[in-house]
Design a protein around this motif. Sequence first.
Motif, PDB file in Angstrom:
ATOM      1  N   UNK A 178       0.830  -1.211   0.000  1.00 13.89           N
ATOM      2  CA  UNK A 178       0.000   0.000   0.000  1.00 13.89           C
ATOM      3  C   UNK A 178       0.861   1.257   0.000  1.00 13.89           C
ATOM      4  N   UNK A 179       1.909   1.260   0.807  1.00 15.72           N
ATOM      5  CA  UNK A 179       2.818   2.411   0.873  1.00 15.72           C
ATOM      6  C   UNK A 179       3.473   2.627  -0.487  1.00 15.72           C
ATOM      7  N   UNK A 180       3.914   1.541  -1.109  1.00 14.23           N
ATOM      8  CA  UNK A 180       4.537   1.628  -2.438  1.00 14.23           C
ATOM      9  C   UNK A 180       3.555   2.191  -3.468  1.00 14.23           C
ATOM     10  N   UNK A 181       2.264   1.890  -3.274  1.00 15.81           N
ATOM     11  CA  UNK A 181       1.224   2.386  -4.184  1.00 15.81           C
ATOM     12  C   UNK A 181       0.808   3.823  -3.852  1.00 15.81           C
ATOM     13  N   UNK A 182       1.423   4.429  -2.834  1.00 14.54           N
ATOM     14  CA  UNK A 182       1.158   5.830  -2.508  1.00 14.54           C
ATOM     15  C   UNK A 182       0.107   6.066  -1.447  1.00 14.54           C
ATOM     16  N   UNK A 183      -0.309   5.026  -0.747  1.00 16.02           N
ATOM     17  CA  UNK A 183      -1.314   5.185   0.305  1.00 16.02           C
ATOM     18  C   UNK A 183      -0.624   5.355   1.656  1.00 16.02           C
ATOM     19  N   UNK A 184      -1.111   6.307   2.433  1.00 17.88           N
ATOM     20  CA  UNK A 184      -0.460   6.694   3.675  1.00 17.88           C
ATOM     21  C   UNK A 184      -0.758   5.730   4.817  1.00 17.88           C
ATOM     22  N   UNK A 185       0.310   5.270   5.435  1.00 12.74           N
ATOM     23  CA  UNK A 185       0.230   4.553   6.705  1.00 12.74           C
ATOM     24  C   UNK A 185       1.294   5.215   7.583  1.00 12.74           C
ATOM     25  N   UNK A 186       0.903   6.269   8.332  1.00 10.75           N
ATOM     26  CA  UNK A 186       1.891   7.067   9.079  1.00 10.75           C
ATOM     27  C   UNK A 186       2.823   6.253   9.980  1.00 10.75           C
ATOM     28  N   UNK A 187       2.330   5.185  10.577  1.00 10.43           N
ATOM     29  CA  UNK A 187       3.172   4.378  11.465  1.00 10.43           C
ATOM     30  C   UNK A 187       4.139   3.491  10.692  1.00 10.43           C
ATOM     31  N   UNK A 188       3.931   3.362   9.382  1.00 14.33           N
ATOM     32  CA  UNK A 188       4.768   2.492   8.562  1.00 14.33           C
ATOM     33  C   UNK A 188       4.265   1.053   8.603  1.00 14.33           C
ATOM     34  N   UNK A 189       5.071   0.160   8.063  1.00 15.96           N
ATOM     35  CA  UNK A 189       4.706  -1.258   7.999  1.00 15.96           C
ATOM     36  C   UNK A 189       5.062  -1.921   9.325  1.00 15.96           C
ATOM     37  N   UNK A 190       4.078  -1.998  10.204  1.00 18.60           N
ATOM     38  CA  UNK A 190       4.291  -2.534  11.552  1.00 18.60           C
ATOM     39  C   UNK A 190       3.937  -4.003  11.675  1.00 18.60           C
ATOM     40  N   UNK A 191       3.168  -4.533  10.701  1.00 21.57           N
ATOM     41  CA  UNK A 191       2.703  -5.904  10.806  1.00 21.57           C
ATOM     42  C   UNK A 191       1.415  -6.026  11.592  1.00 21.57           C
TER      43      UNK A 191
END
Length: 93
Positions: free
Chosen positions: A42-55
């Motif tokens: 999702x992040x690579x596709x430009x969608x925001x996840x402010x905490x990052x990839x946390x699992x």
Amino acid sequence: NTLGVPAGGVATSPTETTSSAFTTNLDVGAKGAEVMKLQNWLIKKGHSIPAGATGFYGAQTKAAVAAYQKANGISPVSGFFGPKTRAYVEAHP
């Protein structure tokens, strides 16, 4: 060799591919490698996840999935990463 390990290399599992193939329904509360894979995608596709990839599939991941669904005409826009969204992702890598 018979273990699939390149000489001097590291073994890779069959699931470690460049494919975006997701095989699991994911929703709020899910955690683990498949969630992290989704978050990174999702992040690579430009969608925001402010905490990052946390699992951990929390409110930010749900919002990012919902934004992806909305942007791509996937209905319902629920934030649930289930069969309809997985099929769309597979057809539109």
